[in-house]
Design a protein around this motif. Structure first.
Motif, PDB file in Angstrom:
ATOM      1  N   SER A 137      55.081  24.815  -1.733  1.00 24.76           N
ATOM      2  CA  SER A 137      55.420  26.083  -2.241  1.00 24.76           C
ATOM      3  C   SER A 137      56.679  26.432  -2.221  1.00 24.76           C
ATOM      4  N   VAL A 167      59.494  19.320  -4.010  1.00 21.27           N
ATOM      5  CA  VAL A 167      60.137  19.751  -5.144  1.00 21.27           C
ATOM      6  C   VAL A 167      59.371  19.239  -6.520  1.00 21.27           C
ATOM      7  N   LEU A 168      58.863  17.961  -6.074  1.00 20.95           N
ATOM      8  CA  LEU A 168      58.062  17.666  -7.250  1.00 20.95           C
ATOM      9  C   LEU A 168      56.833  18.627  -7.690  1.00 20.95           C
ATOM     10  N   GLN A 169      56.252  19.162  -6.764  1.00 22.97           N
ATOM     11  CA  GLN A 169      55.127  20.043  -6.956  1.00 22.97           C
ATOM     12  C   GLN A 169      55.840  21.350  -7.602  1.00 22.97           C
ATOM     13  N   HIS A 170      56.792  21.808  -7.284  1.00 26.96           N
ATOM     14  CA  HIS A 170      57.587  22.933  -7.770  1.00 26.96           C
ATOM     15  C   HIS A 170      57.794  22.701  -9.220  1.00 26.96           C
ATOM     16  N   PHE A 171      58.408  21.580  -9.596  1.00 22.94           N
ATOM     17  CA  PHE A 171      58.818  21.341 -11.036  1.00 22.94           C
ATOM     18  C   PHE A 171      57.501  20.665 -11.730  1.00 22.94           C
ATOM     19  N   GLY A 172      56.215  20.800 -11.288  1.00 20.96           N
ATOM     20  CA  GLY A 172      55.201  20.496 -12.185  1.00 20.96           C
ATOM     21  C   GLY A 172      54.999  19.188 -12.298  1.00 20.96           C
ATOM     22  N   VAL A 173      55.773  18.231 -11.698  1.00 22.94           N
ATOM     23  CA  VAL A 173      55.681  16.726 -11.785  1.00 22.94           C
ATOM     24  C   VAL A 173      54.105  16.201 -11.216  1.00 22.94           C
ATOM     25  N   GLN A 211      50.520  16.952 -10.510  1.00 18.16           N
ATOM     26  CA  GLN A 211      49.578  17.741 -11.373  1.00 18.16           C
ATOM     27  C   GLN A 211      48.207  17.748 -10.701  1.00 18.16           C
TER      28      GLN A 211
END
Length: 371
Positions: free
Chosen positions: A162, A227-233, A235
């Protein structure tokens, strides 16, 4: 089959491969414990793979306790960087039969590594002490930040991946963790550049690559997943939230990578470095067989393991470099066979250890003369 079960099964296979390969190499070193002053650090470094592999698999299988499993991994990561630096220091001391600061004292000043290449540093005793301080700070800071993460997580103040500025993850990871490991690795590179000539025969590049791949690659891999989590990549999968999926992906990749690192360790830290008279560096001589035994003969590997597990040398190094005015007293330029510690070390430096390393230089000179 459940998502986590599949992940744990695949990761478990790679973890098992990594552990088996590492244990084989560790046992070889413990059974051929020819140069304890060096091999104590080698074995500690080799344990990095089993600890990382098992820890990461446990984090997948018992994901409810993943913060606690990762705490052990983070602590050992910092410990490995210290052990690698101590290994390089000890090799220079043994091969030159003198304190490492004395060996480097006569070298001219040189530029710092990028991005500070406009500044210069002078190798010597003070420089070695600064390297110890710069590297050992990570030994203390990394476990502390990992422990804070475990304490803050139950209160919702720490969530892996996060980037929310109101949480503690960005600050513990990027400010504390990233700054600390960067400083530690930077000082390690500085020492490597200063003692490059003395370390050439030890083949430090492949050894350094093993450390750097695990420490830095795993760190930035975790940052990329965040970063991938932050931009919703990334799921959610079923009832598993994004944070858990991100942690699981990081642990899954580490399990796979550890199998490759275990293979690389067989190349970078071969036991033949310590008993094969045909191989450079030449750290073993048949005339010393009555003292240390021969290849394949058990030299009480369990007793050797207990010596490896001790951390008294770490405590002593911390005292010398953070609490004392100098690393060693002036005048202690030559190694003695009594119980002294020169900058780093494992108990007394024995004359036989020095002889074994010095034989490498003699062999190298003989080969040059023959040519």
């Amino acid at each position: 089959m459940r998502f986590m079960t599949k992940a744990a099964l695949i990761a478990g296979i790679f973890s098992l491969i990594a552990v088996v390969l590492s244990i084989i190499l560790i046992i070889q070193h413990l059974r051929n414990y020819m140069v304890p002053s060096l091999q104590i650090y080698v074995v500690r470094i080799l344990f990095m793979v089993p600890i990382y592999a098992v820890d990461s698999w446990l984090s997948i299988y018992w994901y409810q306790f993943s913060e606690w499993w990762d705490l052990a991994r983070d602590c050992y990561e910092a410990y490995v960087i210290y052990c690698f630096f101590a290994l390089l220091v000890k090799y220079v001391e043994l091969s030159r039969n003198s304190h490492v600061g004395t060996v480097l004292e006569d070298k001219p000043s040189r530029k710092l590594p990028p991005p500070l290449c406009c500044f210069r540093f002078k190798p010597g005793r003070k420089f070695v002490r600064r390297c110890y301080q710069g590297i050992m700070q990570y030994v203390f800071i990394n476990p502390l930040t990992a422990l804070l993460a475990v304490i803050l997580a139950p209160y919702g103040l720490y969530s892996v991946g996060s980037l929310d500025p109101t949480g503690s993850y960005p600050y513990l990871t990027f400010i504390a963790g990233n700054a600390s490991v960067t400083i530690s690795m930077y000082f390690l590179v500085m020492y490597w550049l200063a003692a490059k000539e003395e370390l050439r025969s030890f083949g430090p590049f492949s050894k350094f690559l093993c450390i750097k791949l695990v420490v830095l690659f795993s760190f930035w891999q975790g940052v990329a997943i965040s970063v991938l989590q932050h931009f919703g990549v990334i799921q959610t999968v079923g009832r598993f939230d994004v944070d858990l999926i991100g942690r699981t992906l990081q642990d899954f990749l580490i399990c796979i990578e550890m199998a490759a690192i275990a293979l690389l360790h067989h190349y970078a830290f071969p036991v033949t470095d310590f008993y094969d008279p045909e191989k450079v560096p030449f750290l073993y001589h048949r005339n010393l067989e009555p003292t240390y035994g021969t290849s394949g003969v058990s030299l009480k590997p369990f007793k050797n393991f207990l010596q490896v597990a001790q951390v008294s040398d770490v405590v002593e190094d911390a005292k010398q470099n953070f609490l004392r005015n100098s690393i060693v007293a002036e005048g202690d330029n030559q190694l003695e066979t009594t119980e002294i510690i020169l900058g780093s070390g494992y108990g007394p430096i024995r004359e036989a250890d020095v002889d074994q390393v010095l034989l490498h230089g003699l062999l190298a000179d003989q080969k040059k003369d023959n040519k």
